[in-house]
Motif scaffolding. Structure first.
Motif, PDB file in Angstrom:
ATOM      1  N   HIS A  81      44.815  44.769  29.561  1.00  0.00           N
ATOM      2  CA  HIS A  81      43.386  45.038  29.466  1.00  0.00           C
ATOM      3  C   HIS A  81      43.128  45.926  28.262  1.00  0.00           C
ATOM      4  CE1 HIS A  81      39.293  45.082  30.939  1.00  0.00           C
ATOM      5  NE2 HIS A  81      39.244  46.351  30.593  1.00  0.00           N
ATOM      6  N   ASP A 133      38.504  41.358  33.017  1.00  0.00           N
ATOM      7  CA  ASP A 133      38.657  41.927  34.359  1.00  0.00           C
ATOM      8  C   ASP A 133      39.864  42.850  34.395  1.00  0.00           C
ATOM      9  OD1 ASP A 133      39.285  40.383  37.648  1.00  0.00           O
ATOM     10  OD2 ASP A 133      39.042  42.466  37.025  1.00  0.00           O
ATOM     11  N   PRO A 134      39.624  44.153  34.533  1.00  0.00           N
ATOM     12  CA  PRO A 134      40.769  45.070  34.519  1.00  0.00           C
ATOM     13  C   PRO A 134      41.664  44.927  35.752  1.00  0.00           C
ATOM     14  CG  PRO A 134      38.706  46.261  34.916  1.00  0.00           C
ATOM     15  CD  PRO A 134      38.335  44.849  34.629  1.00  0.00           C
ATOM     16  N   GLY A 135      41.139  44.246  36.791  1.00  0.00           N
ATOM     17  CA  GLY A 135      41.893  44.151  38.037  1.00  0.00           C
ATOM     18  C   GLY A 135      42.790  42.928  38.146  1.00  0.00           C
ATOM     19  N   TRP A 146      38.173  52.733  37.679  1.00  0.00           N
ATOM     20  CA  TRP A 146      37.386  51.526  37.487  1.00  0.00           C
ATOM     21  C   TRP A 146      36.489  51.214  38.662  1.00  0.00           C
ATOM     22  CZ3 TRP A 146      37.622  49.326  32.737  1.00  0.00           C
ATOM     23  CH2 TRP A 146      38.694  49.718  31.918  1.00  0.00           C
ATOM     24  N   ARG A 147      36.503  52.099  39.635  1.00  0.00           N
ATOM     25  CA  ARG A 147      35.724  51.807  40.828  1.00  0.00           C
ATOM     26  C   ARG A 147      34.251  52.137  40.605  1.00  0.00           C
ATOM     27  NH1 ARG A 147      36.742  50.281  45.902  1.00  0.00           N
ATOM     28  NH2 ARG A 147      35.488  51.221  47.547  1.00  0.00           N
ATOM     29  N   SER A 180      36.091  44.142  40.339  1.00  0.00           N
ATOM     30  CA  SER A 180      36.528  44.531  38.994  1.00  0.00           C
ATOM     31  C   SER A 180      36.041  43.564  37.921  1.00  0.00           C
ATOM     32  CB  SER A 180      38.056  44.649  38.942  1.00  0.00           C
ATOM     33  OG  SER A 180      38.661  43.399  39.284  1.00  0.00           O
ATOM     34  N   TRP A 181      35.874  42.286  38.262  1.00  0.00           N
ATOM     35  CA  TRP A 181      35.454  41.339  37.217  1.00  0.00           C
ATOM     36  C   TRP A 181      33.982  41.495  36.852  1.00  0.00           C
ATOM     37  CZ3 TRP A 181      37.421  39.693  41.955  1.00  0.00           C
ATOM     38  CH2 TRP A 181      36.484  39.202  42.879  1.00  0.00           C
ATOM     39  N   TYR A 192      32.833  44.646  36.417  1.00  0.00           N
ATOM     40  CA  TYR A 192      32.782  46.049  35.980  1.00  0.00           C
ATOM     41  C   TYR A 192      31.812  46.245  34.815  1.00  0.00           C
ATOM     42  CZ  TYR A 192      33.916  50.577  34.137  1.00  0.00           C
ATOM     43  OH  TYR A 192      33.797  51.867  33.672  1.00  0.00           O
ATOM     44  N   LYS A 235      28.444  48.667  34.831  1.00  0.00           N
ATOM     45  CA  LYS A 235      28.731  50.002  34.298  1.00  0.00           C
ATOM     46  C   LYS A 235      27.407  50.719  34.029  1.00  0.00           C
ATOM     47  CE  LYS A 235      31.030  50.441  30.104  1.00  0.00           C
ATOM     48  NZ  LYS A 235      30.497  51.544  29.314  1.00  0.00           N
ATOM     49  N   GLY A 275      35.901  52.830  32.269  1.00  0.00           N
ATOM     50  CA  GLY A 275      36.787  53.534  33.183  1.00  0.00           C
ATOM     51  C   GLY A 275      36.383  54.981  33.383  1.00  0.00           C
TER      52      GLY A 275
END
Lengths: 688, 98
Positions: A225, A253-255, A290-291, A339-340, A342, A346, A354
């Motif tokens: 990522h 997607d960071p997840g 990232w939550r 996560s996708w 995010y 944001k 993040g």
């Protein structure tokens, strides 16, 4: 974005036709702009808006279809057989730039046979116009188009020191990329390096030396990522744009890094032989969070949407989209964003990824429910507004009045761009120039490199445009802003250009001249309760002797504009003027003088005077004399020729005397008139 | 007229409004790329970030916004095929409109 209908249908059993899927996706916010039939499949042209990078792949779009049709999403679950030995023992990973690269997953597959891809894989790639290369590369490409996660495959044996270092390039560092180009790098570029040198442009393109070829036996899979800003800066610096950089720039997607890497490993084992080494190396920046969480309140949603949405629908939709809902009370939930999504949710776009410090906006959450509910289903109504209107914007009234007046005078409004090319810009007169013109940093063309400082050049160009098309007369005006210089505020100006002949011989053909233009300006000024003063001047690009600077009679220190005949190569003379529009913001109402009920007496005077004496001087003198009951006077005729001395001119002036309360006698008028005549003869009479 | 979700960074939710293509009345033609629809304006509820940026509390106030291309509408209304014609300043065209 062009995606395959058949491929997408692999992940959701929607049971619908391609037209129904297209219509429902469009209604949900993913507009299907076109579809092309291709041998049993359809290529869907989906307008994926920039906030939905999660839909730039088949699984993401399939998720939308699944929610819309209320069907389950079939996510491939890769569980390949793994060797006992561990990836972590085989490769070392160092994240030197944990901001540029916040997560890196590496997996290994040993003993592969690189060769052509199987039929199903070729078909999938070709359905979206991708070219098959070899089974390993094709799998990475397949997973990119399946999950949206860009994957890179290295020939592991070519990585020196069996190490991966993610770092910024050093100034001047060189890399030959997959396309054969030798590139010079700098610190804006994030690279993947081994123990000795850069081997790939992170998130953009791999290097030639470590690429997978027919002789490759061991493959290192990269699934990482990268920060959108870093990838964008690097890609721009190198003038590169790839499927990978496209996704990282918009927010991947960071997840998904680990799942995607495992999917690739499983496919490689299946398609190219090889054995998957146990586990993955998964390094991440532990400082990032990232939550994203928020609150969803059904009552507030219904009020915002103007519709009645059921709690059951809300739960179904959000769950289908991948949001975690936790019920707090009836109609209230805590929501966690998948996560996708995010980058879409944001809260502070300017913040580094993040590092979100606050809950998501409820409007962002509401949008999901509203678009799935159906915007067209929301009942229409008109808002009830209390209070007065805001009123017109600044200058609106004066612009409208100027426009109407000039149109009534027979002029037509032109609209031109506010840009000019620097060369022609300086040639024409302007209201004001302060230093250099404002330059555009990114002009559309050479014609539009600076902000205009005068309305004239474009009007002249418009005049030529019309002349080339056979116009017999030009009467154009423009109201718009001009930009005197970088340090000055913009100024609203009005400019006119006129010339040519009006009418046909049978209905009195007349040639437009400078006095027609002056008449328009005088009438315009009178309409706003002002009078203009014209002072002869030398102005570049205006013919000497025709040019004047304009002033307001009651504000003689402030130059308002200019007027004159243009020095221009044209079929007939062109006359132009430009003035500041703000002077028309006067409160002035033209003063009306009621005519007398009693008859008046007219008298003429023919004055012989020097040609150098202007009419305005004579008129001023008459006005200054303040002859009682002189209600009007004016220029009747001018004559030079037989009987008039060289250097002189005969000007005939008419005078009208009229008293408000009685009839004047001829004797009275004669007396006043003789006084005035004597006065004028003394001041201006020709002395030979 | 139809309203469908879309995206603009300054509205949330965002929408596009389409009208049935005035040239083919919705049957599909070259002008509307055979879709029968023509985009006419973008709209949406003002994004709360924008309100906050203007010191307005989005918990108390909401707003809506919309914008359409005046040139586009003029082209549809007067059946002008090319937007350039509105900027050529050809008197033969300009004098027909008032």
């Amino acid at each position: 974005m062009e995606l395959s209908f058949n491929w997408l249908s692999q992940y959701v059993d929607h049971g619908a036709t391609v037209d129904e899927v297209a219509a429902r996706l469009t209604a949900a916010g993913l507009a299907v702009e076109g579809m092309e039939e291709r041998g049993g499949d359809y290529l869907l042209d989906v307008d994926v808006t920039t906030n939905r990078p999660d839909c730039m792949n088949h699984l993401g779009l399939a998720r939308e279809v699944a929610v819309v049709f209320d069907k389950p999403l079939d996510v491939p679950d890769a569980r390949p057989e793994e060797l006992a030995k561990r990836t972590a023992d085989e490769v070392t990973l160092t994240l030197e730039d944990p901001v540029g690269c916040s997560r890196y997953v590496a997996r290994l597959v040993e003993g592969v046979e690189v060769g052509p891809s199987p039929e199903w894989l070729v078909e999938r790639l070709e359905s979206i116009g991708q070219r098959p290369i070899n089974n390993i590369v094709d799998i990475t490409n397949f997973v990119l188009w399946e999950t949206g996660q860009p994957i890179h495959a290295f020939d592991f044996d070519k990585l020196r020191g069996r190490a991966i270092v993610v770092r910024r390039a050093q100034g001047g560092e060189l890399l030959v990329t997959l396309d054969g180009e030798r590139r010079e790098l700098g610190p804006e570029v994030l690279v993947i390096a081994d123990a000795e040198r850069a081997v790939a442009l992170a998130g953009i393109m791999g290097g030639l030396e470590t690429e997978v070829t027919e002789s490759t036996k061991n493959v290192l899979i990269e699934s990482a990522h990268f920060d959108p800003r870093v990838i964008r800066a690097g890609a721009k610096r190198l003038d590169l744009h790839t499927d990978a950089s496209h996704r990282f720039e918009r927010g991947a997607d960071p997840g998904t890094c680990l799942d995607a890497a495992t999917r690739v490993a499983a496919l490689i084992a299946e398609v190219a032989g090889g054995r998957v080494v146990g586990g993955a190396v998964d390094e991440r920046n532990e400082n990032l969070d990232w939550r994203l969480e928020g609150e969803l309140d059904l009552a507030r949603l219904d009020r915002f949407a103007g519709a009645e949405i059921s709690a059951e629908s809300v739960e179904r939709w959000y769950a289908g989209l991948g949001f975690e809902l936790e019920g707090k009370d009836a109609g209230r939930w805590s929501v966690a964003v998948p996560s996708w999504r995010y980058y879409d949710f944001k809260p502070d776009p300017g913040d580094a990824p993040g590092r979100s410090s606050r809950p998501v906006y409820e409007a962002d959450l509401f949008e999901e429910a509203i678009r799935l509910y159906g915007m067209d289903k929301i009942p229409s109504g008109l808002p009830t507004l209390a209070g007065p209107d805001a009123g017109s914007s600044e200058g609106h009234e004066r612009r409208e009045q100027i426009r109407r007046h000039l149109a009534a005078c027979g002029y037509t409004e032109a609209i031109n761009y506010a840009f000019q090319d620097a060369e022609s810009e300086v040639v024409y007169p302007a209201l004001e120039r302060q230093g250099d013109p404002i330059r555009l940093a990114n002009p559309l063309s050479e014609l539009y490199t600076v902000m205009r400082r005068s309305l004239l050049p474009n009007l002249v160009a418009a005049a030529h445009f019309n002349l080339q098309r056979g116009a017999e007369a030009i009467r154009l005006f423009e109201i718009g802003h001009v930009f005197p210089g970088a340090e000055s505020p913009e100024v609203e100006a009005v400019a006119l250009i006129g010339g040519g002949s009006l009418g046909m011989p049978w209905d009195r053909k007349s040639e437009l001249d400078l006095f027609d233009l002056k008449g328009v300006l005088d009438a315009l000024a009178w309409h706003f309760g002002a009078r203009l003063e014209y002072r002869p001047a030398e102005i570049p690009k205006l013919i000497s002797g025709t040019a004047s600077e304009l002033y307001l009679e009651d504000a003689p220190e402030r130059r308002l504009g200019y007027m004159g005949q243009l020095e221009e190569d044209s079929a007939f003379p062109l006359f132009a003027a430009e003035l500041e529009a703000s002077f028309f913001d006067r409160a002035g109402i033209p003063q009306v003088r009621t005519p007398s009920r009693f008859p008046g007496i007219e008298a003429d005077l023919t004055l012989t005077h020097s040609r150098d004496t202007s009419w305005s001087e004579i008129a001023s003198a008459i006005a200054a004399a303040e002859s009682p009951d002189l209600v009007t006077y004016g220029l009747k005729d001018r004559y030079r020729g037989k009987g008039v001395p060289e250097g002189a001119v005969n000007t005939t002036i008419y005078f009208v005397y009229n008293a408000d309360e009685r009839t004047l006698t001829q004797e009275e008028v004669n007396e006043r008139h003789q006084d005035l005549v004597r006065d004028l003869e003394n001041q201006f009479g020709w002395r030979g | 007229v139809r309203l469908r979700p879309s995206f603009f960074p300054f509205t949330e939710p965002s929408a596009e409004v389409d009208i049935t293509c005035p040239f083919c009345r919705g049957t599909g033609c070259q002008v509307c790329s055979l879709s029968g629809w023509m985009e006419i304006l973008g709209a949406g509820m003002v994004d709360p970030r924008v309100l906050e940026g203007c010191d307005i509390d989005p918990q108390i106030y909401s707003g809506f916004a919309f914008g359409l291309g005046v040139d586009r509408v003029a082209m549809i209304r007067y059946v002008i095929p090319n937007i350039r014609l509105l900027f050529d300043n050809d008197q033969r065209l300009l004098r027909q409109i008032y």
